[in-house]
Motif scaffolding. Structure first.
Motif, PDB file in Angstrom:
ATOM      1  N   GLN A 177       0.736  -1.299   0.107  1.00 56.97           N
ATOM      2  CA  GLN A 177      -0.088   0.065  -0.002  1.00 56.97           C
ATOM      3  C   GLN A 177       0.741   1.121   0.028  1.00 56.97           C
ATOM      4  OE1 GLN A 177      -2.632  -1.060   3.599  1.00 56.97           O
ATOM      5  NE2 GLN A 177      -4.087  -0.345   2.027  1.00 56.97           N
ATOM      6  N   ARG A 178       1.872   1.311  -0.748  1.00 57.85           N
ATOM      7  CA  ARG A 178       2.814   2.308  -0.624  1.00 57.85           C
ATOM      8  C   ARG A 178       2.674   3.116  -2.043  1.00 57.85           C
ATOM      9  NH1 ARG A 178       8.409  -0.832  -0.586  1.00 57.85           N
ATOM     10  NH2 ARG A 178       7.335  -1.285  -2.599  1.00 57.85           N
ATOM     11  N   PRO A 179       2.887   4.577  -1.714  1.00 52.68           N
ATOM     12  CA  PRO A 179       2.583   5.383  -3.142  1.00 52.68           C
ATOM     13  C   PRO A 179       3.492   4.966  -4.279  1.00 52.68           C
ATOM     14  CG  PRO A 179       3.153   6.560  -0.948  1.00 52.68           C
ATOM     15  CD  PRO A 179       3.436   5.318  -0.537  1.00 52.68           C
ATOM     16  N   LEU A 180       4.767   4.491  -3.979  1.00 51.21           N
ATOM     17  CA  LEU A 180       5.477   3.724  -4.718  1.00 51.21           C
ATOM     18  C   LEU A 180       4.901   2.906  -5.858  1.00 51.21           C
ATOM     19  CD1 LEU A 180       8.532   3.616  -6.114  1.00 51.21           C
ATOM     20  CD2 LEU A 180       8.867   1.895  -4.301  1.00 51.21           C
ATOM     21  N   ASN A 181       3.799   2.412  -5.092  1.00 48.68           N
ATOM     22  CA  ASN A 181       3.151   1.114  -5.914  1.00 48.68           C
ATOM     23  C   ASN A 181       1.972   1.631  -6.713  1.00 48.68           C
ATOM     24  OD1 ASN A 181       5.240  -0.912  -5.369  1.00 48.68           O
ATOM     25  ND2 ASN A 181       4.137  -1.573  -3.311  1.00 48.68           N
ATOM     26  N   ASN A 182       1.623   3.048  -6.485  1.00 47.41           N
ATOM     27  CA  ASN A 182       0.713   3.743  -6.910  1.00 47.41           C
ATOM     28  C   ASN A 182      -0.574   2.887  -6.324  1.00 47.41           C
ATOM     29  OD1 ASN A 182      -1.005   5.568  -8.311  1.00 47.41           O
ATOM     30  ND2 ASN A 182      -0.896   4.259 -10.188  1.00 47.41           N
ATOM     31  N   TYR A 183      -0.600   2.631  -4.983  1.00 48.30           N
ATOM     32  CA  TYR A 183      -1.831   2.148  -4.558  1.00 48.30           C
ATOM     33  C   TYR A 183      -2.998   3.058  -4.277  1.00 48.30           C
ATOM     34  CZ  TYR A 183      -4.842   0.330  -0.780  1.00 48.30           C
ATOM     35  OH  TYR A 183      -6.155  -0.147  -0.262  1.00 48.30           O
ATOM     36  N   HIS A 184      -4.195   2.558  -4.703  1.00 43.30           N
ATOM     37  CA  HIS A 184      -5.207   3.339  -4.436  1.00 43.30           C
ATOM     38  C   HIS A 184      -6.416   2.627  -4.456  1.00 43.30           C
ATOM     39  CE1 HIS A 184      -4.819   3.234  -8.899  1.00 43.30           C
ATOM     40  NE2 HIS A 184      -6.258   3.341  -8.951  1.00 43.30           N
ATOM     41  N   GLU A 185      -7.615   2.785  -4.126  1.00 46.99           N
ATOM     42  CA  GLU A 185      -8.780   1.989  -3.901  1.00 46.99           C
ATOM     43  C   GLU A 185     -10.066   2.893  -4.224  1.00 46.99           C
ATOM     44  OE1 GLU A 185     -10.179   1.417   0.436  1.00 46.99           O
ATOM     45  OE2 GLU A 185      -8.153   0.623   0.175  1.00 46.99           O
ATOM     46  N   ALA A 186     -11.058   2.182  -4.924  1.00 43.99           N
ATOM     47  CA  ALA A 186     -12.366   2.996  -4.995  1.00 43.99           C
ATOM     48  C   ALA A 186     -13.345   1.865  -4.295  1.00 43.99           C
ATOM     49  CB  ALA A 186     -12.433   3.062  -6.418  1.00 43.99           C
ATOM     50  N   SER A 187     -14.263   2.574  -3.612  1.00 45.78           N
ATOM     51  CA  SER A 187     -15.529   1.820  -2.938  1.00 45.78           C
ATOM     52  C   SER A 187     -16.659   2.178  -3.504  1.00 45.78           C
ATOM     53  CB  SER A 187     -15.525   2.159  -1.614  1.00 45.78           C
ATOM     54  OG  SER A 187     -14.201   1.451  -1.028  1.00 45.78           O
ATOM     55  N   TYR A 188     -17.607   1.356  -3.787  1.00 46.31           N
ATOM     56  CA  TYR A 188     -19.059   1.732  -4.310  1.00 46.31           C
ATOM     57  C   TYR A 188     -19.891   0.786  -3.499  1.00 46.31           C
ATOM     58  CZ  TYR A 188     -16.091   3.100  -8.410  1.00 46.31           C
ATOM     59  OH  TYR A 188     -15.064   3.424  -9.217  1.00 46.31           O
ATOM     60  N   GLN A 189     -21.121   1.149  -3.880  1.00 47.91           N
ATOM     61  CA  GLN A 189     -22.380   0.582  -3.460  1.00 47.91           C
ATOM     62  C   GLN A 189     -23.490   0.710  -4.567  1.00 47.91           C
ATOM     63  OE1 GLN A 189     -23.440   3.047   0.155  1.00 47.91           O
ATOM     64  NE2 GLN A 189     -24.246   4.612  -1.031  1.00 47.91           N
ATOM     65  N   SER A 190     -24.433  -0.189  -4.588  1.00 46.12           N
ATOM     66  CA  SER A 190     -25.503  -0.421  -5.540  1.00 46.12           C
ATOM     67  C   SER A 190     -26.423   0.927  -5.689  1.00 46.12           C
ATOM     68  CB  SER A 190     -26.369  -1.587  -5.562  1.00 46.12           C
ATOM     69  OG  SER A 190     -27.166  -1.744  -6.472  1.00 46.12           O
ATOM     70  N   VAL A 191     -26.718   1.193  -6.813  1.00 41.63           N
ATOM     71  CA  VAL A 191     -27.478   2.528  -6.983  1.00 41.63           C
ATOM     72  C   VAL A 191     -29.095   2.067  -7.052  1.00 41.63           C
ATOM     73  CG1 VAL A 191     -28.063   4.365  -8.279  1.00 41.63           C
ATOM     74  CG2 VAL A 191     -25.777   3.759  -8.176  1.00 41.63           C
ATOM     75  N   GLU A 192     -29.693   2.695  -6.402  1.00 37.36           N
ATOM     76  CA  GLU A 192     -31.228   2.434  -6.697  1.00 37.36           C
ATOM     77  C   GLU A 192     -31.579   3.091  -7.890  1.00 37.36           C
ATOM     78  OE1 GLU A 192     -33.664   0.898  -4.537  1.00 37.36           O
ATOM     79  OE2 GLU A 192     -31.732   0.479  -3.121  1.00 37.36           O
ATOM     80  N   GLN A 193     -32.257   2.107  -8.597  1.00 37.41           N
ATOM     81  CA  GLN A 193     -32.645   2.547 -10.148  1.00 37.41           C
ATOM     82  C   GLN A 193     -33.796   3.077 -10.385  1.00 37.41           C
ATOM     83  OE1 GLN A 193     -30.092  -1.209 -12.361  1.00 37.41           O
ATOM     84  NE2 GLN A 193     -30.593   1.083 -13.281  1.00 37.41           N
ATOM     85  N   ASP A 194     -34.328   4.023 -11.347  1.00 37.52           N
ATOM     86  CA  ASP A 194     -35.684   4.768 -11.536  1.00 37.52           C
ATOM     87  C   ASP A 194     -36.047   3.632 -12.550  1.00 37.52           C
ATOM     88  OD1 ASP A 194     -34.522   6.878 -10.493  1.00 37.52           O
ATOM     89  OD2 ASP A 194     -34.008   7.891 -12.163  1.00 37.52           O
ATOM     90  N   ASN A 195     -37.348   3.525 -12.169  1.00 38.32           N
ATOM     91  CA  ASN A 195     -38.393   2.533 -12.728  1.00 38.32           C
ATOM     92  C   ASN A 195     -39.439   3.296 -13.892  1.00 38.32           C
ATOM     93  OD1 ASN A 195     -37.152   0.265 -11.839  1.00 38.32           O
ATOM     94  ND2 ASN A 195     -38.407   0.104 -10.207  1.00 38.32           N
TER      95      ASN A 195
END
Length: 166
Positions: free
Chosen positions: A148-166
């Motif tokens: 998880q070092r900057p040298l390894n360009n570590y990054h992460e992204a977290s998501y959750q499901s979106v409620e969809q329009d019907n």
């Protein structure tokens, strides 16, 4: 088991249109859990992408269910030296295939980006963001802390499901 996932990014309207045009495909509309309205559409069909600008991930290892309706996290580890890459592969392989799955973890994928093979991705699917946070403080996460070092360009992204329009 599928061998590839594809993801694309855009506005809710555009991504919902893609879903509507491809009702036979299992796709998950996701929103980031961080600030701002950043949306992604994850195609989990394993088929050739229908996205105009996809990012493809080749699945190297998978464990768990194929239920996607929960908290999803991508951890990116890039720029690993050849020696670090060997160690990382070993640690990821051990975690995916032999370690006991942490509480709340439903699936884990070890993947490589199709066009940037040095980009290692660990995708996890959880009940909640809290379960993910507990794992990151757990002993079983320690093998990944070194990477998880900057040298390894570590990054992460977290998501959750979106409620969809019907």
């Amino acid at each position: 088991m599928i061998s590839q996932l594809s993801i694309t990014f855009g506005s809710k309207d555009v991504l919902e249109q893609v879903q509507a045009k491809n009702p036979d495909r299992p796709m998950l509309l996701l929103e980031t859990t961080t600030s701002g309205e950043q949306l992604a559409l994850l195609d989990v069909s394993g088929q050739e992408s229908v996205f105009a600008s996809p990012v493809h991930y080749d699945i190297k290892l998978h464990r768990g269910t194929t239920d996607w309706g929960r908290f999803v996290n991508f951890m990116y580890f890039d720029n690993l030296s050849p020696d670090d890459q060997k160690v990382f592969n070993s640690k990821a392989n051990h975690f995916v295939t032999t370690d006991e799955m942490p509480e709340g973890l439903h699936a884990i994928y070890f993947m490589k980006e199709e066009h940037n093979r040095s980009n290692n991705i660990i995708l996890t699917v959880w009940d909640t963001s809290e379960d993910f946070a507990v794992w990151k403080r757990d002993e079983r996460f320690k093998p990944f802390v070194y990477f998880q070092r900057p040298l390894n360009n570590y990054h992460e992204a977290s998501y959750q499901s979106v409620e969809q329009d019907n």
